[in-house]
Every structure is written in structure tokens, then in C-alpha cells.
Write a protein that holds these residues in place. Sequence first.
Motif, PDB file in Angstrom:
ATOM      1  N   ASP A 127       0.823  -1.218   0.000  1.00  0.00           N
ATOM      2  CA  ASP A 127       0.000   0.000   0.000  1.00  0.00           C
ATOM      3  C   ASP A 127       0.850   1.257   0.000  1.00  0.00           C
ATOM      4  O   ASP A 127       0.478   2.284   0.596  1.00  0.00           O
ATOM      5  CB  ASP A 127      -0.938   0.015   1.222  1.00  0.00           C
ATOM      6  N   ARG A 128       2.020   1.169  -0.655  1.00  0.00           N
ATOM      7  CA  ARG A 128       2.892   2.337  -0.768  1.00  0.00           C
ATOM      8  C   ARG A 128       3.257   2.550  -2.234  1.00  0.00           C
ATOM      9  O   ARG A 128       3.247   1.620  -3.044  1.00  0.00           O
ATOM     10  CB  ARG A 128       4.174   2.156   0.051  1.00  0.00           C
ATOM     11  N   SER A 129       3.614   3.783  -2.553  1.00  0.00           N
ATOM     12  CA  SER A 129       4.070   4.094  -3.907  1.00  0.00           C
ATOM     13  C   SER A 129       5.570   3.832  -3.994  1.00  0.00           C
ATOM     14  O   SER A 129       6.282   3.870  -2.974  1.00  0.00           O
ATOM     15  CB  SER A 129       3.774   5.560  -4.236  1.00  0.00           C
ATOM     16  N   PRO A 130       6.090   3.565  -5.179  1.00  0.00           N
ATOM     17  CA  PRO A 130       7.531   3.298  -5.304  1.00  0.00           C
ATOM     18  C   PRO A 130       8.365   4.534  -4.989  1.00  0.00           C
ATOM     19  O   PRO A 130       7.916   5.677  -5.133  1.00  0.00           O
ATOM     20  CB  PRO A 130       7.684   2.868  -6.769  1.00  0.00           C
ATOM     21  N   LEU A 131       9.586   4.284  -4.522  1.00  0.00           N
ATOM     22  CA  LEU A 131      10.480   5.386  -4.177  1.00  0.00           C
ATOM     23  C   LEU A 131      10.874   6.183  -5.406  1.00  0.00           C
ATOM     24  O   LEU A 131      10.955   7.417  -5.354  1.00  0.00           O
ATOM     25  CB  LEU A 131      11.730   4.822  -3.485  1.00  0.00           C
ATOM     26  N   VAL A 132      11.136   5.519  -6.510  1.00  0.00           N
ATOM     27  CA  VAL A 132      11.509   6.173  -7.764  1.00  0.00           C
ATOM     28  C   VAL A 132      10.349   6.029  -8.729  1.00  0.00           C
ATOM     29  O   VAL A 132       9.823   4.916  -8.929  1.00  0.00           O
ATOM     30  CB  VAL A 132      12.788   5.540  -8.355  1.00  0.00           C
ATOM     31  N   GLY A 133       9.946   7.141  -9.305  1.00  0.00           N
ATOM     32  CA  GLY A 133       8.842   7.113 -10.246  1.00  0.00           C
ATOM     33  C   GLY A 133       9.161   6.303 -11.496  1.00  0.00           C
ATOM     34  O   GLY A 133      10.307   5.915 -11.753  1.00  0.00           O
ATOM     35  N   LYS A 134       8.148   6.048 -12.293  1.00  0.00           N
ATOM     36  CA  LYS A 134       8.293   5.201 -13.468  1.00  0.00           C
ATOM     37  C   LYS A 134       9.269   5.793 -14.472  1.00  0.00           C
ATOM     38  O   LYS A 134      10.140   5.099 -15.013  1.00  0.00           O
ATOM     39  CB  LYS A 134       6.927   4.984 -14.110  1.00  0.00           C
ATOM     40  N   ILE A 135       9.163   7.089 -14.736  1.00  0.00           N
ATOM     41  CA  ILE A 135      10.028   7.728 -15.742  1.00  0.00           C
ATOM     42  C   ILE A 135      11.478   7.733 -15.265  1.00  0.00           C
ATOM     43  O   ILE A 135      12.399   7.378 -16.016  1.00  0.00           O
ATOM     44  CB  ILE A 135       9.536   9.161 -16.029  1.00  0.00           C
ATOM     45  N   GLY A 194      19.786   7.916   0.987  1.00  0.00           N
ATOM     46  CA  GLY A 194      19.836   9.325   0.606  1.00  0.00           C
ATOM     47  C   GLY A 194      18.456   9.951   0.563  1.00  0.00           C
ATOM     48  O   GLY A 194      17.425   9.276   0.456  1.00  0.00           O
ATOM     49  N   ARG A 195      18.465  11.262   0.637  1.00  0.00           N
ATOM     50  CA  ARG A 195      17.208  12.008   0.611  1.00  0.00           C
ATOM     51  C   ARG A 195      16.820  12.434  -0.798  1.00  0.00           C
ATOM     52  O   ARG A 195      15.633  12.536  -1.095  1.00  0.00           O
ATOM     53  CB  ARG A 195      17.316  13.242   1.515  1.00  0.00           C
ATOM     54  N   LYS A 196      17.806  12.686  -1.632  1.00  0.00           N
ATOM     55  CA  LYS A 196      17.515  13.140  -2.987  1.00  0.00           C
ATOM     56  C   LYS A 196      17.240  11.934  -3.881  1.00  0.00           C
ATOM     57  O   LYS A 196      18.094  11.065  -4.043  1.00  0.00           O
ATOM     58  CB  LYS A 196      18.682  13.947  -3.537  1.00  0.00           C
ATOM     59  N   ILE A 197      16.026  11.894  -4.418  1.00  0.00           N
ATOM     60  CA  ILE A 197      15.624  10.784  -5.285  1.00  0.00           C
ATOM     61  C   ILE A 197      15.811  11.240  -6.734  1.00  0.00           C
ATOM     62  O   ILE A 197      14.844  11.546  -7.445  1.00  0.00           O
ATOM     63  CB  ILE A 197      14.170  10.358  -5.009  1.00  0.00           C
ATOM     64  N   GLU A 198      17.051  11.330  -7.127  1.00  0.00           N
ATOM     65  CA  GLU A 198      17.381  11.704  -8.497  1.00  0.00           C
ATOM     66  C   GLU A 198      18.322  10.657  -9.086  1.00  0.00           C
ATOM     67  O   GLU A 198      19.040   9.960  -8.351  1.00  0.00           O
ATOM     68  CB  GLU A 198      18.030  13.087  -8.527  1.00  0.00           C
ATOM     69  N   VAL A 199      18.333  10.595 -10.416  1.00  0.00           N
ATOM     70  CA  VAL A 199      19.102   9.557 -11.103  1.00  0.00           C
ATOM     71  C   VAL A 199      20.592   9.726 -10.823  1.00  0.00           C
ATOM     72  O   VAL A 199      21.304   8.753 -10.530  1.00  0.00           O
ATOM     73  CB  VAL A 199      18.807   9.579 -12.611  1.00  0.00           C
ATOM     74  N   GLU A 200      21.102  10.951 -10.873  1.00  0.00           N
ATOM     75  CA  GLU A 200      22.532  11.180 -10.687  1.00  0.00           C
ATOM     76  C   GLU A 200      22.980  10.854  -9.264  1.00  0.00           C
ATOM     77  O   GLU A 200      24.050  10.272  -9.051  1.00  0.00           O
ATOM     78  CB  GLU A 200      22.871  12.636 -11.026  1.00  0.00           C
ATOM     79  N   HIS A 201      22.171  11.198  -8.275  1.00  0.00           N
ATOM     80  CA  HIS A 201      22.546  10.927  -6.893  1.00  0.00           C
ATOM     81  C   HIS A 201      22.515   9.424  -6.606  1.00  0.00           C
ATOM     82  O   HIS A 201      23.396   8.902  -5.906  1.00  0.00           O
ATOM     83  CB  HIS A 201      21.612  11.679  -5.941  1.00  0.00           C
ATOM     84  N   ILE A 202      21.516   8.756  -7.137  1.00  0.00           N
ATOM     85  CA  ILE A 202      21.463   7.294  -6.951  1.00  0.00           C
ATOM     86  C   ILE A 202      22.639   6.626  -7.657  1.00  0.00           C
ATOM     87  O   ILE A 202      23.238   5.674  -7.130  1.00  0.00           O
ATOM     88  CB  ILE A 202      20.117   6.748  -7.464  1.00  0.00           C
TER      89      ILE A 202
END
Length: 685
Positions: A127-135, A194-202
Motif C-alpha cells: 500500500d505504498r508508492s515506489p520510491l523512484v517514479g516510473k520515468i 539518501g534524501r535526494k531521489i534523483e538519477v545522478e545521486h542514486i
Amino acid sequence: MWLKLFFLLLYFLVLFVLARFFEAIVWYETGIFATQLVDPVALSFKKLKTILECRGLGYSGLPEKKDVRELVEKSGDLMEGELYSALKEEEASESVSSTNFSGEMHFYELVEDTKDGIWLVQVIANDRSPLVGKIHWEKMVKKVSRFGIRTGTFNCSSDPRYCRRRGWVRSTLIMSVPQTSTSKGKVMLKEYSGRKIEVEHIFKWITAHAASRIKTIYDAEHLKEEWNKSDQYWVKIYLFANLDQPPAFFSALSIKFTGRVEFIFVNVENWDNKSYMTDIGIYSMPSYILRTPEGIYRYGNHTGEFISLQAMDSFLRSVQPEVNDLFVLSLVLVNLMAWMDLFITQGATIKRFVVLISTLGTYNSLLIISWLPVLGFLQLPYLDSFYEYSLKLLRYSNTTTLASWVRADWMFYSSHPALFLSTYLGHGLLIDYFEKKRRRNNNNDEVNANNLEWLSSLWDWYTSYLFHPITSFQNFPVESDWDEDPDLFLERLAFPDLWLHPLIPTDYIKNLPMWRFKCLGVQSEEEMSEGSQDTEHDSDSESTDTLSSEKEVFEEKQSIVHSSPGRTSHSDAEACSCASKYCQTTAYERKGRSYGSYSSNEDMEPDWLTWPADMLHCTECVVCLENFENGCLLMGLPCGHVFHQNCIVMWLAGGRHCCPVCRWPSYKKKQPYAQHQSLSNDVPS
């Protein structure tokens, strides 16, 4: 097999020449080679970012082109071939697949049991949404897949108990990396905090954890100690660069070659004294140095040695291969060689594919069977020296210029599979054309056979072996006649492997009875020559009388056969029709009677005592239609018919394994006939 091997080597030679031809065309049109260095200053900002992404270096904090260009220069020299491959990979819009885990066992089998790779898994809590969106997830999958990092998604709704046991109460990212530096070691799971959910940070988080497994050297003393140390690793690759951490492709290769090659990163960013590097032969930065027991090899100075994952992976596989690499290579070569049968085989299309399937099965079975003892021998401690010398030989041969050309051609054709398949098909069609022309010159009928004719011949071949058991001449039991005992057919059906016997062997021919034809009274050569002159003018009249007399004998025999009621059923069942022109005998005349025609001259009367007891008496060979001469070699078949030895051997060796007279199988004993009362005058006077 040797013919297919020759055609396969010829095909590889064609590929090598074709690659050189393409290089010549590119040089003629653009004036550059694939190994030519590229000046990063002349490249656009977009192309520079593409190069950094392919090498696995982050550029998010570098907004200016100058900084990006310097980062490209620090990571290694750029060649035209690498630039072309990077731009081609960037333009490719193919979507990379990601695995959806169905439960705990699926996750354990693919992620936790994988010892030589990196996994990035997105865990979606209940019942949760994914951490990283589909795009963003699709971008991440495409970015990390360049470095051999596999991705997947685990939805806790499919196995909530496993998520609770793992402590996955919220959506997160999980990365699995090998925990030790040994091959097939343990795997540890790391969670993204990490707090920033971005492609480069991951991506930075992934590369930082992967780079932590590489041994890093920060000063000259440590380098000197490491350079002179001898440990379990025979092959080491050093990266001398002015970078904070090694590129992602270098870290990914360190995990892929765990236990085979040791990766060492030498950070020379804050070094004041670089004299020791000059002493060991390092004059420029950055440098990729391969250290082996045989010496030092500078990576990047030969054809196809780009600063990329694919190029360095093929280089290290050739220098330090494992058994699985050699097996895959042998499997590819054997199957390429087996597919040559599709073009070498001539005739019907169905025949080609039947032969191809048979060849593929045979070659792959033999390959697997031959690899089993090899794997067993490699486990023996006595063969360690042999294994070391084999690897030494591979390293010597695969660090040459020719080997670099082969690796470059392999990368070129693997990135253009359509070209590889089209050249293989064209090579096969040329083989088919010349093979068909050669066989037509030899008047081979199978070239013009269609599918229906070949299937008909295949059915005839199949039924012939179904109803005619293959057995040796002496060991065939007399009482188990196939035609009289239907249980043999049921036994044949009960054991299908008996249907797959090869062609009838001809070794039974040497067991057939042989003897020389002899006459009781033979005239001398002078008398025969004198008598021949006196009888020339009477030959026509005598031949006419002989024909009429033989015809009368034939009619008399026929009347006797039909007038014997007591022997009618047995004689009709066992009578054999002679192929001679003027004579025919019955089966009950096996003892004492003769078939065929022979001279009525008493001087040429055959000596029947020298004949085997179960052979029919005759004086003519029905194969060549010639009379037996004194001293000629005869051969008898199980049915009792006699022929010239040369005539019947040629008949049987041609594939006709039956009697020319009665069609009884020549490899099969015939049940002895019952003794009947012989007619009067056993030997005609």
C-alpha cells in the motif's frame, strides 16, 4: 568435419578482410581511422557528456564545458572508435528489460545467489508508492545497464512475510554486491539512505559502493610495496589517474572478474614526487597498466583498446579466461561449423534440414562429452603447472597486434549482428553453388532430387531396416525366421533403439563359402586349339540343337513339378526362379540336381565332389551370363545359388544384399530344406 572446419576458417578470413575493407572506406571518405585520437576541445558539450556517461563518471556539478572536457581527459584518451560506439549507443532507443520478482525464492535465486554481478532492486512496500517514479526508474535502468548492472522490482504484496522478515516496511532501493574479493563469495545487501531521489545521486551512491571494493593507493610508498608484492593474483590491472574515484566501468569490471584479475586504483591527485612511477615505466596520465608474470602491457596502444566496458571486458577475457569462457567459445565455433552442413548437403530441402538437425545434435553431444573429462582433469593438483603454462601461452598470444585486430573485429560484428548473419549466409550460398556445380560434373543424381523423392527413399530405407533385422551371418538363429515368427516384429517395436542401426555391414561376405570350379577331364591346350578350328563351321547347327534340347529338358522338368501331388505345397513354397535364360530349378532339387546350362561334352563334366553340400549345381553365373571355366573362383550364397566370386562381391558391395536369383537376403541363413527323394540321374550325362 574437416571440410566444414576449412569452410569456417575461410569464413573468418573473409570477415577479417571485410573489416579491413570497411576501415579503408572510412579512411577514404573521412580521412580518419578508428584508432586515431580525438581532441576533446573539438567536441560539443553533448558529445562530451555522452562520453562521460559511457565511462561512468558523474558530471552533475560541472556546468561548464571546460570542466567536462578536463574530466574526459583525466579518465583516458579518446579514440574515434570509442566516440562512434558511444554515439551509436546513445542513439539506440531500445528499452532495457527489468525483472519483476515473484517471491522470496525468485529473489534469492537471482540476487542473493549471484556472486559476480551487481543488482539494483526497487522494493515497493504494501500500500505504498515506489520510491523512484516510473520515468526516473526507466532512466536509471538504462543508465546502469551499460555497466552490466541488472535491475528488478520486488512488490511486497506478492510475499509480505519475506518483506517483514527483511524489515522492508517502506519503499526503498536495494543494491547487492559481492562482500569478499574471492570468486563466488558472499553477497551483501545495501539500502539507499539518501534524501535526494534523483538519477545522478542514486548513480553516485552505486558507483561509490562499487569503487569501495577496489584497492586504492594514495602515496608512492604504498605503490612501491604493492608493486613488488607477490600474492595469489597473477594478473593485475592498475589505473593511474588524477580522479576522486575510478570510473564506473572500471568498478563494474572489478566485480565481474572477481578472483581472476585484481583491480588497483592509484590516485596521483596530490602526489609531489612521481619519480617512482617513472622508474616502473609510467610516463603519462592517465594510464591503464596490465601487470602479468611475463611483464607489463600498456592498455590503449593497440587497435580496439578503448576506454569502455565492452572493449576492456573482451581484452581481459582473452588475457585471463575462465573455463566457462572457453566452453562458450567452443560452443559457438562448433555450432557455426555444424550449420555449414545446410549448404554442403545437396538435394531436397527437407534432406538439408534433417542432416542439419542430426549434425547439430551430434556435434553438441560430442562437445559436451569431450568437455567432461577436461573439467575432471583440471581439478587434479598435478595439472596446475599445465594450467599455468596454458594461461601463459594465452597471454603471450593475446597481447599481440593480431589479437587486438581480432578483438576489434569481434566487437564490430557483435554490434552489427545483421552484417554478421548476412555475410555468413552469403558465404554459405557460395559454398552451396560450388558444391552443386562439382556434384553435377560428377553426374550425381541427388542434386536434382526433390522433397517427395527424398522422403520416399527415406521411407524405403526405414522400412527396409524395420522388416529386415541387421545381424551377423553366423550368429543368426536358424529357428527365428523373420517371415515365420511375428514375435520378432513385436520385439522390434519394444526396443526402438534397434531401429537406429547403421547400414548393413559387409563383413559377412568374407564368411561366404568359396571354392574353385574343376572339371573331371580337361583337354590340353593343343587339342582344344585344333578342335576349335574343326568345329567352327558346325557352331551354328550345334547351337540350334542345344537350344532345342534344353527347351525340351525345361518342359520335362515343368511337367514333373506339376505332376507331383505329394510335393506340390512344399515345392511351390520353396521354389526359386532362376535368372538364367533357359533353365529353372525347384527347391527339392537342392541335393544332386543342377540349374543353369552346361556343356554336354563329357570331357568338360564338372567335378561336383568339390562343391559344398548345400550348394545347387550349375555351370553358369547369372550375373555376368558367362559359363564357369576350369579353375575360376566361385562363391555361394545362403540360398544355395552359385556365382563368380568377383561378380557376386561387386553385386553385394553395391548395396544389393540379396540373391540375384531368388532375392533371399545374403546376410541371412536359410532354413535347411527337408530331404526329398532325388530324381533319377542326379548328374546329367
